[in-house]
Write a protein that holds these residues in place. Structure first.
Motif, PDB file in Angstrom:
ATOM      1  N   PHE A 216      25.399 -26.274 -15.572  1.00 56.76           N
ATOM      2  CA  PHE A 216      26.709 -26.817 -15.919  1.00 56.76           C
ATOM      3  C   PHE A 216      26.791 -27.460 -17.299  1.00 56.76           C
ATOM      4  CE2 PHE A 216      26.875 -26.837 -11.221  1.00 56.76           C
ATOM      5  CZ  PHE A 216      28.047 -26.119 -11.039  1.00 56.76           C
ATOM      6  N   GLY A 217      25.701 -27.540 -18.023  1.00 56.30           N
ATOM      7  CA  GLY A 217      25.717 -28.176 -19.333  1.00 56.30           C
ATOM      8  C   GLY A 217      25.083 -29.552 -19.299  1.00 56.30           C
ATOM      9  N   ASP A 218      24.782 -30.075 -20.463  1.00 54.79           N
ATOM     10  CA  ASP A 218      24.063 -31.338 -20.599  1.00 54.79           C
ATOM     11  C   ASP A 218      25.018 -32.523 -20.433  1.00 54.79           C
ATOM     12  OD1 ASP A 218      22.468 -33.465 -21.253  1.00 54.79           O
ATOM     13  OD2 ASP A 218      21.850 -32.691 -23.218  1.00 54.79           O
ATOM     14  N   PRO A 219      24.801 -33.384 -19.421  1.00 53.28           N
ATOM     15  CA  PRO A 219      25.668 -34.556 -19.240  1.00 53.28           C
ATOM     16  C   PRO A 219      25.697 -35.477 -20.454  1.00 53.28           C
ATOM     17  CG  PRO A 219      24.347 -34.191 -17.277  1.00 53.28           C
ATOM     18  CD  PRO A 219      23.818 -33.263 -18.338  1.00 53.28           C
ATOM     19  N   ALA A 220      24.649 -35.462 -21.274  1.00 53.53           N
ATOM     20  CA  ALA A 220      24.598 -36.344 -22.438  1.00 53.53           C
ATOM     21  C   ALA A 220      25.691 -36.017 -23.449  1.00 53.53           C
ATOM     22  CB  ALA A 220      23.229 -36.241 -23.106  1.00 53.53           C
ATOM     23  N   ARG A 221      26.248 -34.817 -23.379  1.00 53.09           N
ATOM     24  CA  ARG A 221      27.305 -34.437 -24.318  1.00 53.09           C
ATOM     25  C   ARG A 221      28.672 -34.992 -23.914  1.00 53.09           C
ATOM     26  NH1 ARG A 221      25.829 -28.096 -25.724  1.00 53.09           N
ATOM     27  NH2 ARG A 221      23.757 -28.517 -26.617  1.00 53.09           N
ATOM     28  N   GLY A 222      28.755 -35.560 -22.718  1.00 53.67           N
ATOM     29  CA  GLY A 222      29.959 -36.304 -22.388  1.00 53.67           C
ATOM     30  C   GLY A 222      30.821 -35.777 -21.270  1.00 53.67           C
ATOM     31  N   ARG A 223      30.890 -34.471 -21.071  1.00 53.37           N
ATOM     32  CA  ARG A 223      31.839 -33.904 -20.108  1.00 53.37           C
ATOM     33  C   ARG A 223      31.217 -33.617 -18.743  1.00 53.37           C
ATOM     34  NH1 ARG A 223      36.339 -30.576 -21.126  1.00 53.37           N
ATOM     35  NH2 ARG A 223      36.512 -31.814 -23.029  1.00 53.37           N
ATOM     36  N   THR A 224      29.995 -33.129 -18.734  1.00 49.64           N
ATOM     37  CA  THR A 224      29.353 -32.700 -17.491  1.00 49.64           C
ATOM     38  C   THR A 224      28.985 -33.892 -16.618  1.00 49.64           C
ATOM     39  OG1 THR A 224      28.423 -30.789 -18.645  1.00 49.64           O
ATOM     40  CG2 THR A 224      27.431 -31.370 -16.535  1.00 49.64           C
ATOM     41  N   PRO A 225      29.232 -33.811 -15.296  1.00 53.20           N
ATOM     42  CA  PRO A 225      28.801 -34.899 -14.403  1.00 53.20           C
ATOM     43  C   PRO A 225      27.286 -35.100 -14.467  1.00 53.20           C
ATOM     44  CG  PRO A 225      30.238 -33.347 -13.258  1.00 53.20           C
ATOM     45  CD  PRO A 225      29.900 -32.720 -14.567  1.00 53.20           C
ATOM     46  N   ASP A 226      26.843 -36.313 -14.161  1.00 54.56           N
ATOM     47  CA  ASP A 226      25.411 -36.587 -14.097  1.00 54.56           C
ATOM     48  C   ASP A 226      24.798 -36.033 -12.822  1.00 54.56           C
ATOM     49  OD1 ASP A 226      24.936 -38.456 -16.480  1.00 54.56           O
ATOM     50  OD2 ASP A 226      26.639 -39.397 -15.483  1.00 54.56           O
TER      51      ASP A 226
ATOM     52  N   GLY B 286      31.054 -33.837  -4.370  1.00 54.47           N
ATOM     53  CA  GLY B 286      31.077 -35.097  -5.108  1.00 54.47           C
ATOM     54  C   GLY B 286      30.571 -34.894  -6.521  1.00 54.47           C
ATOM     55  N   LEU B 287      31.410 -35.224  -7.504  1.00 57.83           N
ATOM     56  CA  LEU B 287      31.013 -35.176  -8.910  1.00 57.83           C
ATOM     57  C   LEU B 287      30.865 -36.615  -9.385  1.00 57.83           C
ATOM     58  CD1 LEU B 287      33.524 -32.474 -10.260  1.00 57.83           C
ATOM     59  CD2 LEU B 287      31.373 -32.141  -9.035  1.00 57.83           C
ATOM     60  N   ILE B 288      29.700 -36.942  -9.931  1.00 61.13           N
ATOM     61  CA  ILE B 288      29.395 -38.329 -10.285  1.00 61.13           C
ATOM     62  C   ILE B 288      29.112 -38.438 -11.780  1.00 61.13           C
ATOM     63  CG2 ILE B 288      27.860 -40.289  -9.864  1.00 61.13           C
ATOM     64  CD1 ILE B 288      27.147 -38.954  -7.155  1.00 61.13           C
ATOM     65  N   TRP B 289      29.934 -39.235 -12.464  1.00 62.12           N
ATOM     66  CA  TRP B 289      29.674 -39.622 -13.853  1.00 62.12           C
ATOM     67  C   TRP B 289      29.242 -41.088 -13.816  1.00 62.12           C
ATOM     68  CZ3 TRP B 289      33.628 -36.411 -12.405  1.00 62.12           C
ATOM     69  CH2 TRP B 289      33.750 -35.190 -13.087  1.00 62.12           C
ATOM     70  N   LEU B 290      28.005 -41.363 -14.121  1.00 61.66           N
ATOM     71  CA  LEU B 290      27.481 -42.725 -14.010  1.00 61.66           C
ATOM     72  C   LEU B 290      28.004 -43.618 -15.131  1.00 61.66           C
ATOM     73  CD1 LEU B 290      23.777 -41.922 -13.123  1.00 61.66           C
ATOM     74  CD2 LEU B 290      25.559 -42.760 -11.571  1.00 61.66           C
TER      75      LEU B 290
ATOM     76  N   PRO C  53      17.694 -41.919 -12.201  1.00 63.47           N
ATOM     77  CA  PRO C  53      16.624 -41.843 -11.188  1.00 63.47           C
ATOM     78  C   PRO C  53      16.878 -42.745  -9.985  1.00 63.47           C
ATOM     79  CG  PRO C  53      15.693 -42.006 -13.395  1.00 63.47           C
ATOM     80  CD  PRO C  53      17.153 -42.294 -13.533  1.00 63.47           C
ATOM     81  N   ALA C  54      17.384 -43.944 -10.245  1.00 65.01           N
ATOM     82  CA  ALA C  54      17.635 -44.888  -9.150  1.00 65.01           C
ATOM     83  C   ALA C  54      18.764 -44.389  -8.256  1.00 65.01           C
ATOM     84  CB  ALA C  54      17.968 -46.266  -9.715  1.00 65.01           C
ATOM     85  N   VAL C  55      19.810 -43.836  -8.852  1.00 68.21           N
ATOM     86  CA  VAL C  55      20.938 -43.329  -8.072  1.00 68.21           C
ATOM     87  C   VAL C  55      20.493 -42.156  -7.197  1.00 68.21           C
ATOM     88  CG1 VAL C  55      23.204 -42.230  -8.184  1.00 68.21           C
ATOM     89  CG2 VAL C  55      22.641 -44.104  -9.749  1.00 68.21           C
ATOM     90  N   VAL C  56      19.745 -41.231  -7.780  1.00 69.29           N
ATOM     91  CA  VAL C  56      19.256 -40.080  -7.012  1.00 69.29           C
ATOM     92  C   VAL C  56      18.394 -40.546  -5.842  1.00 69.29           C
ATOM     93  CG1 VAL C  56      17.775 -38.036  -7.092  1.00 69.29           C
ATOM     94  CG2 VAL C  56      19.406 -38.459  -8.939  1.00 69.29           C
TER      95      VAL C  56
ATOM     96  N   ILE D 140      21.584 -31.961  -3.779  1.00 73.01           N
ATOM     97  CA  ILE D 140      21.935 -32.902  -4.847  1.00 73.01           C
ATOM     98  C   ILE D 140      21.429 -32.298  -6.140  1.00 73.01           C
ATOM     99  CG2 ILE D 140      21.611 -35.229  -5.768  1.00 73.01           C
ATOM    100  CD1 ILE D 140      21.144 -36.184  -2.906  1.00 73.01           C
ATOM    101  N   LEU D 141      22.339 -32.016  -7.048  1.00 73.41           N
ATOM    102  CA  LEU D 141      21.994 -31.346  -8.299  1.00 73.41           C
ATOM    103  C   LEU D 141      22.032 -32.363  -9.436  1.00 73.41           C
ATOM    104  CD1 LEU D 141      21.370 -28.392  -9.145  1.00 73.41           C
ATOM    105  CD2 LEU D 141      23.776 -28.191  -9.803  1.00 73.41           C
ATOM    106  N   TYR D 142      20.957 -32.407 -10.218  1.00 73.86           N
ATOM    107  CA  TYR D 142      20.867 -33.372 -11.326  1.00 73.86           C
ATOM    108  C   TYR D 142      19.774 -32.911 -12.272  1.00 73.86           C
ATOM    109  CZ  TYR D 142      16.792 -35.003  -8.739  1.00 73.86           C
ATOM    110  OH  TYR D 142      15.584 -35.061  -8.091  1.00 73.86           O
TER     111      TYR D 142
END
Length: 561
Positions: free
Chosen positions: A462-472, A415-419, A426-429, A452-454
């Motif tokens: 996998f890279g920083d999700p804040a940059r747009g591409r990487t899942p959260d 499962g790849l999750i982009w919030l 934190p709440a989702v995790v 669960i990786l986050y």
């Protein structure tokens, strides 16, 4: 007089000894030079390799290779292994979907560098295809699959083998590039260059070719230049075959019909023609193809004689038939290389983009997409599933009516999750961790091999999700779990379970030492790309992902000082 003669005899003996030592030194030096030259040939320096053929038999596990060679049910692959090197511990770099799997092979990088996590992903920085002014909300669910061809406009039927001959404009998002709203084609989406681009730029007169399963989604193989592959075969596996009125994935024997198109493309290219066989062209410097027959046979239900019979990878009837077909296809290709006197100058790499899970059907769990459902019912995504391309007017992806700025979840056996709202991480995790069991509404990730990786761990890998591409968040459920209710398949791929990620890898290099060896070092499929360049005497560091990740060539094929 006698004293002089004695002295001369002594001098002659000394000179003779010096000459002998000099001769021995020359001989040892020559032997050393020969050894260095032989070692150089093996590792790509002064290499006799003029062509590299890369073949991906999707779904091919190392266990499949070991079993079929041991049982003599893949004689052509066995001959190649006996003349080459088998890497018994080769793995995908973290995710095993087709896009990151192939990107590993041709860029030398993981999703962190190449930016390809799946053929269906999400990017927070992109605008909708319909937003040609880049004035609306950002965040687009990017779908580069069979619907990337123009046949799929407005959810249309896929009636042409070539996908309709052009891109579907409804599949192409936009990005602001230097203040200009610019279309993002698949070759713009990949973040690093490919072996095809490097070889075209650094091997004089080089030609490149590839054939894959989606006619337009695999445009990313061209790399950011958009021109890396001279001959990118446009074949769409999900197109309707007029002979059966179904696509080519309904049964593995029908998939053979599709894969035969790729065999013929390779034969044409070996014969000095383009992939269609209509035009004369130089034999490609680097070329190859993807084959889907085994993957389709593995996914077929055990009840329909698909998959494996046990945890030891004993093939069921469909898988056994698929392996026999692929071995025969390999034999045809190698025979053509020999017929055209190219076998002694062509390196052949047989591997896979991904494996398939679970081989042991007793571990299969199909509870439906409990991951997406949990996120929806908990308020982190729209309660009705109206996010990304999951809610279109026609019900088909890439019909132009998808929603922007919604977040997205991609599930198979991962499962790849982009919030939608990254502040909710934190709440989702917490919610996910409170629902790890396989009982409703649990996500079946409570075993020792699940995780669960986050946060920082995910960013490091996998890279920083804040940059747009990487899942959260990445959820790896228990091995055997598939987030689906489908009754048509019992195996899937995309995640990082052992059956997904442990692949077959056989490398044949003309005149290389240690033919027939089995290398047990753990390697990644990212190491194939720098090996290809090494074999052609091209600097592997020219691959951006190789430079970023420090990827080395496969053991036995590195340059040595």
């Amino acid at each position: 007089m006698k004293a002089v003669s004695k002295r001369r005899r002594k001098q002659s003996a000394i000179y003779a000894a010096i000459a002998l030592l000099a001769g021995l030194h020359t001989a040892f030096a020559a032997a050393g030079d020969d050894h260095d030259r032989d070692r150089g040939r093996e590792n790509g320096r002064n290499s006799p390799v003029k062509h590299v053929l890369l073949i991906s038999f999707d779904g091919l596990h190392q266990q499949d290779v070991a079993r079929c060679i041991g049982a003599n049910t893949c004689p052509n692959l066995a001959l190649l292994a006996n003349a080459g090197t088998t890497y018994a511990n080769a793995y995908t770099p973290g995710l095993s979907d087709s896009f990151p799997g192939l990107a590993a092979l041709v860029t030398g990088g993981s999703p962190k560098s190449a930016g390809l996590f799946y053929d269906v992903t999400y990017d927070r920085t992109l605008y909708a295809p319909s937003d040609s002014n880049c004035s609306g909300p950002t965040g687009w669910n990017v779908v580069f699959d069979e619907t990337t061809g123009i046949d799929a406009v407005n959810g249309g039927a896929l009636t042409h083998l070539d996908g309709g001959g052009a891109f579907n404009p409804q599949a192409i998002p936009h990005a602001l590039v230097n203040g200009v709203c610019t279309p993002v084609y698949p070759h713009n989406y990949i973040k690093t260059n490919t072996v095809f681009e490097v070889i075209k730029s650094h091997v004089r007169g080089a030609r490149t070719a590839w054939a894959d399963k989606h006619a337009w989604g695999y445009d990313w193989l061209n790399g950011p230049s958009g021109a890396g592959v001279d001959d990118l075969s446009r074949t769409e596996i999900n197109s309707i075959d007029p002979a059966t009125n179904t696509n080519f994935t309904d049964l593995y024997t029908h998939t053979e019909t599709f894969d035969n198109l790729h065999v013929q493309s390779l034969l044409n290219e070996i014969d000095g023609k383009d992939s269609t066989g209509q035009t004369s062209a130089p034999v490609p410097t680097v070329f190859g193809a993807n084959f889907q027959t085994l993957s389709v046979a593995q996914k077929a239900t055990v009840a329909n004689k698909g998959g494996y019979l046990d945890a030891s990878f004993t093939p069921g009837p469909q898988v056994a038939g698929a392996i026999a077909y692929l071995d025969n296809a390999l034999g045809r290709i190698v025979a053509e290389l020999k017929q055209r006197n190219l076998y002694d100058s062509t390196a052949i790499i047989v591997t896979a983009k991904h494996g398939q899970s679970p081989a042991d059907s007793s571990k299969l769990v199909k509870n439906g997409d409990t991951l997406s459902k949990l996120l929806e019912t908990s308020g982190y995504l729209d309660a009705n599933g109206n996010f990304g391309q999951n809610s279109t007017q026609t019900g088909n992806l890439n019909d132009g009516s998808g929603l922007a700025g919604t977040g997205f979840v991609q599930t198979d056996d991962v499962g790849l999750i982009w919030l939608r709202d990254q502040s909710q991480l934190p709440a989702v995790v917490k919610t996910l961790k409170a629902n790890l069991s396989c009982n409703a509404p649990g996500i079946c990730a409570d075993g020792p091999q699940a995780y669960i990786l986050y946060g920082q761990q995910l960013a490091n890998r996998f890279g920083d999700p804040a940059r747009g591409r990487t899942p959260d968040i990445i959820v790896q459920p228990n091995p055997g779990v598939i987030y689906t209710s489908s009754k048509s398949k019992d195996e899937e791929h995309g995640g990082n379970s052992p059956d997904d990620s442990h692949l077959g890898l056989v490398v044949y290099v003309p005149h290389a030492h240690h033919a027939g060896q089995v290398n047990n070092e753990r390697v990644l499929t990212t190491q194939v790309a720098p090996t290809i360049l090494q074999l052609l005497d091209v600097e592997p560091g020219l691959l951006q992902a190789v430079a970023l990740e420090g990827t080395r060539a496969l053991p036995g094929f590195e340059h040595r000082d």
